[in-house]
Motif scaffolding. Structure first.
Motif, PDB file in Angstrom:
ATOM      1  N   ASP A 109       0.822  -1.213   0.000  1.00  0.00           N
ATOM      2  CA  ASP A 109       0.000   0.000   0.000  1.00  0.00           C
ATOM      3  C   ASP A 109       0.856   1.263   0.000  1.00  0.00           C
ATOM      4  OD1 ASP A 109      -2.205  -1.619   0.045  1.00  0.00           O
ATOM      5  OD2 ASP A 109      -3.026  -0.841   1.917  1.00  0.00           O
ATOM      6  N   THR A 156       2.305   1.624  -3.719  1.00  0.00           N
ATOM      7  CA  THR A 156       1.426   1.453  -4.871  1.00  0.00           C
ATOM      8  C   THR A 156       0.660   2.746  -5.129  1.00  0.00           C
ATOM      9  OG1 THR A 156       1.146  -0.913  -4.429  1.00  0.00           O
ATOM     10  CG2 THR A 156      -0.507   0.130  -5.813  1.00  0.00           C
ATOM     11  N   PRO A 157       0.554   3.173  -6.388  1.00  0.00           N
ATOM     12  CA  PRO A 157      -0.225   4.388  -6.689  1.00  0.00           C
ATOM     13  C   PRO A 157      -1.647   4.276  -6.135  1.00  0.00           C
ATOM     14  CG  PRO A 157       1.010   3.697  -8.627  1.00  0.00           C
ATOM     15  CD  PRO A 157       1.178   2.607  -7.609  1.00  0.00           C
ATOM     16  N   TYR A 158      -2.179   5.391  -5.684  1.00  0.00           N
ATOM     17  CA  TYR A 158      -3.485   5.382  -5.030  1.00  0.00           C
ATOM     18  C   TYR A 158      -4.610   4.908  -5.949  1.00  0.00           C
ATOM     19  CZ  TYR A 158      -1.590   7.820  -0.981  1.00  0.00           C
ATOM     20  OH  TYR A 158      -0.879   8.140   0.144  1.00  0.00           O
ATOM     21  N   PHE A 159      -4.588   5.305  -7.202  1.00  0.00           N
ATOM     22  CA  PHE A 159      -5.729   5.027  -8.067  1.00  0.00           C
ATOM     23  C   PHE A 159      -5.385   4.118  -9.244  1.00  0.00           C
ATOM     24  CE2 PHE A 159      -6.463   9.146  -5.994  1.00  0.00           C
ATOM     25  CZ  PHE A 159      -7.587   8.811  -5.259  1.00  0.00           C
ATOM     26  N   LEU A 175      -4.300   0.594  -8.900  1.00  0.00           N
ATOM     27  CA  LEU A 175      -4.038  -0.356  -7.824  1.00  0.00           C
ATOM     28  C   LEU A 175      -3.241  -1.577  -8.262  1.00  0.00           C
ATOM     29  CD1 LEU A 175      -7.456  -0.197  -5.956  1.00  0.00           C
ATOM     30  CD2 LEU A 175      -5.371   1.128  -5.570  1.00  0.00           C
ATOM     31  N   GLU A 212       0.782  10.651   5.172  1.00  0.00           N
ATOM     32  CA  GLU A 212       0.570  10.037   3.866  1.00  0.00           C
ATOM     33  C   GLU A 212      -0.446   8.906   4.028  1.00  0.00           C
ATOM     34  OE1 GLU A 212       0.877  10.349   0.015  1.00  0.00           O
ATOM     35  OE2 GLU A 212       2.302  11.480   1.225  1.00  0.00           O
ATOM     36  N   PRO A 213      -1.626   8.990   3.377  1.00  0.00           N
ATOM     37  CA  PRO A 213      -2.677   7.984   3.582  1.00  0.00           C
ATOM     38  C   PRO A 213      -2.244   6.550   3.283  1.00  0.00           C
ATOM     39  CG  PRO A 213      -3.552   9.884   2.402  1.00  0.00           C
ATOM     40  CD  PRO A 213      -2.066  10.087   2.501  1.00  0.00           C
ATOM     41  N   GLY A 214      -1.307   6.387   2.342  1.00  0.00           N
ATOM     42  CA  GLY A 214      -0.858   5.047   1.980  1.00  0.00           C
ATOM     43  C   GLY A 214      -0.111   4.332   3.088  1.00  0.00           C
ATOM     44  N   SER A 241      -1.310   3.877   6.135  1.00  0.00           N
ATOM     45  CA  SER A 241      -2.228   3.417   7.182  1.00  0.00           C
ATOM     46  C   SER A 241      -2.030   1.945   7.517  1.00  0.00           C
ATOM     47  CB  SER A 241      -3.685   3.673   6.778  1.00  0.00           C
ATOM     48  OG  SER A 241      -4.020   2.978   5.601  1.00  0.00           O
ATOM     49  N   THR A 295       8.411  11.957  -1.515  1.00  0.00           N
ATOM     50  CA  THR A 295       7.493  10.911  -1.948  1.00  0.00           C
ATOM     51  C   THR A 295       7.612  10.729  -3.456  1.00  0.00           C
ATOM     52  OG1 THR A 295       5.712  12.530  -2.096  1.00  0.00           O
ATOM     53  CG2 THR A 295       5.876  11.276  -0.046  1.00  0.00           C
TER      54      THR A 295
END
Length: 434
Positions: free
Chosen positions: A90, A93-96, A98, A265-267, A269, A325
């Motif tokens: 996660d 990996t790019p957010y959108f 996947l 950074e949300p990734g 989590s 990033t």
């Protein structure tokens, strides 16, 4: 590469008042105990320093096969058998997009939701599938149930070819999953006997799913190797992992009950979840230990931020920050400037995020919250490899400072036993009254 552990707290750094000399002898004693393999399940300590070429070639070969022959890899596991791989996947990996490498890597067996299981099976239609089941014993209920369903699905769909499409990662000698693999001829990767699940991310348990997901596992291990070399230092003043452990222990002794891991950074989590398991399962024994929790800023500043700033003084923060990033976005200039944001034009989101991080630290420090900052140069496989090893080394030291065993989990075994006991009682009762 710059890897810093900073006892920041900015305005209240001196309030920590840690007397490092009080810990020097204890840290050296524990260090020598670990290095001499005094404790069981310490195989992870030198794993990055060993010659792993044969294992890595085998993993890369199978990963390349899966990427050529499948659309999706289903990974079956729970706890350390999935969190480490999922965390790194996660984070990188790019957010959108996947599955930027043309293949999905999805996870099951970490819950007992019938809806999750059924919807996963439904999602596999019209996709070529491989399965990687990960467990040292094969008897943990959640992944065992998921594997039973998936094994039946794969047998019905692929017939004799199922032998090539199910890969088992388990103990080299013992366990139910090892027995199943031997009886069926499923290909096997080994989790070393002397490495426990939550310390296994750098073994095939983590490396095979990550290689399929397109993560550079060689660089991941390179970063872990760098950490393993630097963190062999016995002197507290020279070992950042041990200093982090001592700060945590000192704050715990002063009455703090919660450590809040925060990043921007949300990734990250799932990395927080891996860290929570690592420290929670390693330290939470004999009615001791800090409660590990995680937040993603700035999102959670708008939910629990008020409590952090002004609530009960029961927590301290560890801020995790990556200076660079993989991608970034620039704020455009707008001649209208109706939103009054032109003062931020031509600044990057990451730059603004970093300024926000400094502001949060300053505000929380002024509010009396002790703050630790972990700062790495770049969010990539190399630095994540460094970080996961850093956390594992810190965790072992931290648990031993509490005088608990970092490598067992009696509380987990207690819940497993009770669930199985109730399961059997319920089934017998229903059969008796049928």
């Amino acid at each position: 590469m710059s890897t810093q552990l900073l006892q920041t707290g900015i305005l209240n750094e001196s309030s920590l008042q840690i007397n490092w000399s009080d810990y020097s002898d204890s840290v050296k004693t524990i260090h020598h105990y670990l290095e001499k393999k005094g404790a069981a399940l310490t195989g992870w300590l030198n794993l990055p320093l060993e010659n792993n070429d044969i294992t890595l070639k085998a993993i890369q070969s199978v990963a390349n096969e899966i990427k050529m022959c499948a659309d999706v890899l289903v990974v079956v596991g729970i706890g350390g058998s999935f969190l480490g791989a999922k965390a790194i996947q996660d984070a990188l990996t790019p957010y959108f997009d996947l599955h930027p490498n043309g293949i999905e890597v999805v996870y099951v067996g970490h819950n007992m939701s019938g809806a999750y299981m059924l919807q996963l099976i439904e999602s596999l239609k019209n996709k070529n599938v491989y399965v990687n089941v990960i467990s040292k014993s094969g008897t943990t209920l959640e992944p065992a149930l998921a594997f039973r369903v998936l094994r039946k699905y794969m047998e019905n769909r692929y017939g004799n070819d199922v032998q090539n499409r199910i890969i088992v990662t388990t103990d080299a000698e013992t366990g139910l999953l090892k027995k199943i693999a031997d009886n069926t001829g499923f290909r096997q990767f080994v989790i070393p006997e002397n490495i426990g699940g939550r310390y296994s991310v750098l073994t095939p348990a983590g490396l095979l799913p990550l290689a399929v997901a397109g993560i550079d596992i060689v660089r991941l291990l390179d970063g872990a190797k760098k950490a393993a070399l630097l963190l062999k230092e016995e002197r507290l003043e020279k070992n950042e992992a041990y200093r982090y452990a001592v700060i945590r222990h000192s704050l715990y002794k002063r009455g703090y009950q919660i450590e809040l891991l925060a990043s921007f950074e949300p990734g990250l989590s799932k990395l927080h979840e891996w860290w929570q398991q690592l420290f929670g399962e390693s330290e939470g024994k004999d009615k001791k230990g800090l409660y590990p929790s995680g937040v993603i800023f700035s999102t959670d500043l708008h939910s629990v931020g008020q409590f952090i700033q002004d609530g009960s003084p029961i927590l301290f923060e560890t801020i995790l920050h990556f200076k660079e990033t993989p991608t970034d976005c620039i704020v455009p200039y707008d001649v209208r400037n109706i939103d009054n944001l032109n003062y931020l034009s031509n600044r990057s989101f990451n730059e603004i995020n970093a300024i926000s991080k400094d502001g949060v630290i300053a505000a929380h420090a002024e509010g009396g919250i002790p703050v630790i900052q972990l700062e790495l140069e770049k969010l990539d496989a190399y630095h994540l490899g460094y970080l996961v090893y850093f956390f594992m080394k810190s965790c072992a030291m931290s648990a031993f400072l509490l005088e608990v065993n970092p490598f067992d989990q009696p509380g987990v075994e207690a819940y497993k036993s009770k669930v199985l006991e109730l399961m059997h009682k319920n089934i017998i009762y229903r059969e008796w009254h049928a």
